[in-house]
Design a protein around this motif. Sequence first.
Motif, short mmCIF file in Angstrom:
data_model
loop_
_atom_site.label_atom_id
_atom_site.label_comp_id
_atom_site.label_asym_id
_atom_site.label_seq_id
_atom_site.Cartn_x
_atom_site.Cartn_y
_atom_site.Cartn_z
N ILE A 60 0.84 -1.20 0.00
CA ILE A 60 0.00 0.00 0.00
C ILE A 60 0.86 1.24 0.00
O ILE A 60 0.58 2.22 -0.68
CB ILE A 60 -0.94 -0.03 1.22
CG1 ILE A 60 -1.99 -1.09 1.02
CG2 ILE A 60 -1.59 1.32 1.43
CD1 ILE A 60 -2.85 -1.33 2.22
N GLN A 86 -6.94 1.06 -5.48
CA GLN A 86 -6.03 0.88 -4.36
C GLN A 86 -6.10 -0.52 -3.80
O GLN A 86 -7.18 -1.09 -3.70
CB GLN A 86 -6.40 1.86 -3.25
CG GLN A 86 -5.58 3.09 -3.29
CD GLN A 86 -5.98 4.02 -2.20
OE1 GLN A 86 -7.13 4.08 -1.84
NE2 GLN A 86 -5.03 4.75 -1.68
N THR A 88 -6.40 -3.19 -0.96
CA THR A 88 -7.04 -3.16 0.36
C THR A 88 -6.59 -4.38 1.15
O THR A 88 -5.99 -5.30 0.61
CB THR A 88 -8.56 -3.20 0.23
OG1 THR A 88 -8.90 -4.32 -0.58
CG2 THR A 88 -9.10 -1.94 -0.38
#
Lengths: 567, 757
Positions: A60, A86, A88
């Motif tokens: 991340i 993104q 997760t």
Amino acid sequence: SQALKSLQVNLNLFRRLCIVKGIFPREPKKKVKGNHHTYYHVKDISFLQHEPLLEKFREIKTYQKKVQKAKAKKNEELARLLLTRQPTYKLDRLIRERYPTFIDALRDLDDCLTMVHLFAVLPASDRENLEVKRVHNCRRLSHEWQAYISRTHALRKVFVSVKGIYYQAELEGQKITWLTPHAIQQVFTTDVDFGVLLTFLEFYETLLAFTNFKLYHSLNVKYPPILDSRLEALAADLYALSRYIDASSRGMTVEAKADASSSSQSNDRAESELRLAQLQHQLPSSEPGALMHLVADKEVEEDEETRACKSLFKDLKFFLSREVPRESLLFVLPAFGGTVSWEGEGAPFKEDDESITHHIIDKPSAGHMYLSREYVQPQWIYDCVNARIILPTEKYLVGRIPPPHLSPFVDNEAEGYVPDYAETIKRLQAAARNDVLPLPGVGKEDLEDPQNLLYAGVMSRAEEAEAAKTKKKMAELEKQYHEELKKEVTGSAVDDVAAAPVVEGGDGEESSVPDAAQIAQDTADMPTLMMSRKKRKLYDAMKIGQKKKSESVERIKQRKKNLKADQ
Amino acid sequence: MTKKKSEAANEDQTRDTKKKSVSAVKSSQKEKPVLAKQVKSSKEEEDLLLDSATDSDYDGDSLSGSLNSDDFDSDVFDSEDDASQKETEGGDKDSSEDELELHGNEDSDDDDEGEQVDSENDEEDGSDEEREVAEESDSSEDEVAPRNTVGDVPLEWYKDEKHIGYDITGKKITKKEKQDKLDSFLANMDDSKNWRKIYDEYNDEEVELTKEESKLIRRMLKGEAPHADFDPYAPYVDWFKWDDAIHPLSSAPEPKRRFIPSKWEAKKVVKYVRAIRKGLIKFDKPEEEPNVYLLWGDDSASDQKSKHLTYIPPPKLKLPGHEESYNPSLEYIPTEEEKAAYELMYEEDRPKFIPKRFTSLRSIPAYENALKESFDRCLDLYLCPRVRKKRINIDPESLKPKLPSRKDLRPYPNSCYLEYKGHTGAVTSVSPDCSGQWIASGSADGSVRIWEVETGRCLKVWQFKEAVKCVAWNPLPDFPILAVAIGQDLVILNTELGTDEEQQKIEELLRLGTLPEQDEAVAAIVSWLPDETYGGIKIKHFKNISYVDWHPRGDYLSAVMSAGETRGVVIHQLSMHKTQRLPIKMRGLPVCTLFHPTHRGMFIIATKKNVRVFNLQKRELAIKKLETGLREISSMAIHPGGDNLIVGSKEGKMCWFDMDLSSKPYKTLKNHPKDITNVAFHRSYPLFASCSEDSTAYVFHGKVYSDLNENPLIVPLEILRGHSTSSNRGVLDCKFHPRQPWLFTAGADSVIKLYCH
């Protein structure tokens, strides 16, 4: 910092990992680096090292860098695109790891519930990075939890404190206590690190969601309950289905109803209208009849306490005024078998319903009074719940200052001080048992019988203990008096005096006479001289604790005396 | 019929041309910015006009022109017309030009005007024309359909036909009859308006220009704007904004690459297409997994033990008591004074929560510390080390050791029986006579007194100039003499108590005859002198004496000074009037000394930290060293058995040593809060005592068993109070009575007390 180095993470990430993994510092046997360091167990750290989440967090981070780069190059398009994709992470595996059994999870649920309930009433704020979505999620989770507790009648104690309302429920033998703040807008304080709180909240949300799932699963109810505010058609379906589907789905509708009704109070929210609209569809299903059904087909394996709780408000119908804390009462009353309605939209029955037995009101005076019902303050309900009997309502009537609200969590005997009202309640309880006992017949009462006896036993024992205590005190006083007498008698005869341990020499030359208390103290202290240092410290600490306790009790008694003197 | 048509066509044509010219004018007006083009177009028309003008001037020329050259004019107009309906593409342009040329070649005969322009010019004109047409094609007035609908086909296709094309209804338009050239010429010559006529080949008709049109053309020929009211020299308006342009506008032509599709883009597209085909790029979003599921499905798996460290569940928060209620009983609410007192307290001591009372549920405000408390709890959860602690839930009294009943351990001194008053300063030292009949005391006021124990009568008083540090009675019963330490002097006093025989002996002993030779080193420290005032012996030392002790035989006595090595302790032999230094070097300053009660040569010295045992006869190093672990030793006493030793320290601790057992204390008692000044053993009873600056004295039972395997029994018996503190000093000395279980204590309040059983 050693841990940080070996994990190659920064402090923030480390803290976050620790929070979600539930890793805490340990107290080593030997503090090698000194007292002011925090020591983690090596195993804990290596445990972190093998955590897949660590890898995920790194991923991340690098991804964030990509986005950052795109933004810095004014490549908004790319940044937006990247943001939508993104990576997760999920915490479910962690929950399983931390709480291998469901009981474990229930045991640690206290903090979780308190936090989720707190965040359910917080205003969303951009500055603190608290999104509306999360607040809503918290709200939903807490309502689901309450609905379950209320449905299974697992609630045991309620206490309204200055900090909020404490609830205690008993699930699978675990006592779960949580605190819900009063339904008033909370304020943000500056001296709080929201990052930490939100990390905790993230974990707690997941935990509570899984717990709720498990609980609902045990009721054969689908989770998450389908009461999506936007799907009004679906709600109507639910209503249509509820007529003929088996108990499980009936449970579901009730859940839905409870949820919707509790959520209907979020009047400030925009979607509440929708919910209200949906509520209208659902409400008919939650007629008293449905509730009765529920009660009727409830399993037999319930323990007695649940039964007692369930039947506390069994044949009573409550109506809530506008100004009473509806959310709390809507949770408490059904949990104890009562039927509730409230002033406002979507209420199951109106204020002018003749069958209402109690009208809960929190105003100095009620407007229009129906003779058929009693107008009481909300504290009456809480006190009834804690005492497990229907208390007389005279003291709680509208406009009066209610009697003190006492904490159900305190063991009065151990504390050493019993407030007046606690004794009154105890007497009322005993009276209620006596009333109930002679009534023949009903199985429920029979079941309650041993319990009553138990209660009575406790009562009598407590009284006995008290009596014994007073007796002892008297005896002590007497003894002291005797000793003093004896001292006076034997004072002149020096040689005889040696026989008594607590004696003062009555020589004419002697000027400073050590008093009896001093000597008694000395004799008491004598063995402490021979204790080892460790034991002596322990002893001193215990003594200090006892002294503090007795001092506080003394203070309270003193105040009471002063108050009485004032009156 | 045909005539009619032709007439109509004629009309049409005239109208057309009119319109055209008007539109041309309009276009020129419209397109002011495109000056260059305008100029061009006007130039072209100028040519035309020029022709017609010449025509009108004289015919011969025009004839020749019409003869030798192809008349393009009408063609030009035609093509213009056509183009206006069609498009402006390059290819078309070419074709129309070709067509024009062809046309010209063909129709050399049928011209009314007969104009001439060189063919080179033609092409240019054509292209220019086209452009102009392109420009003016936007005007809707031009959109009137021509009569002929054949379209843009070479007219030569219709050369041999009767018709020139088709009208809009699809009927053939027949050609006009061809006039004889001569006739036409004549007609032309007759017609005064002939110069204004133009033949439109496409529609096969003649068009007559109106006056206005001819005027227009004339103006254009002159190079003026077609309309009279047009001002070619209007002031220039600069539409370009120069505000932020730092560079001049580039005059470079637009590059070609801006107009052609990019090769690289094409490649990229191909790449994407391939990726999509291969499935590398997916358009539909991945299916969302359900967020929650049954995590604790079967608890059977949970039985396996976790490999990790034991999990310590967090401690639960304290449950709220009555005082946290929103409506507590009145007695829980602190009064105003108490609240004020809380303000004065330290932050840590202050109660965290002050109860408040609200009379109704609706009046409870939001709790302002809710977030803070939640945060604190979080911090506790992840930052505080967790330890499992066993909470002892016992009565603290059960921690106390069971002691043997004190009644069984009697007799011991427990109450004050007598007080000996007479000193004016603090009594620093007491010493009972070995018979137990007398007691000597020394005081800070410089007096030494002898008292009778039983009655408290003061028998004798000696007055010295300095404060008395220490008194010690000779342990031999037939030598009632007293050693007194006063400053640097050690005075041996004759108490004159014994029988006459004894007195004689004493006097003999105390008479300093010829002194024996002393060592030089010793002589430097000590000198023996007769004491003039009281008739004893005065032994002068080089430093202040702090402690004096007699050997049990009564012949030797040791004096302690605060000096290091061998000089700190000297041993005097009374019978020989001789002094010895300590034969062994010693570390640290000596505090007190003891002669071993049973073993003759044993000598015990306590320095500040340690206790050492020497054998004086063997003159060797310390045979034993006892590590007290105390900070500063103040006193020491030995059990009459000789194996047990107690040491008192200035931090109020007392150590019991079993010298056979270990060099570490067998038991350390912390009984006094202040310095212990002295400790004492009873000579016959199993008793020992300690006295301290806190003006108390402790009496203990200390039984030593003859069985070596059994540990000594120590039981605290009594705390003796009674002395008062003066100038921060309490009890300075304590001694047991040699026979009875009585204790003498010397207080700083100048009183000596006797405690009896």
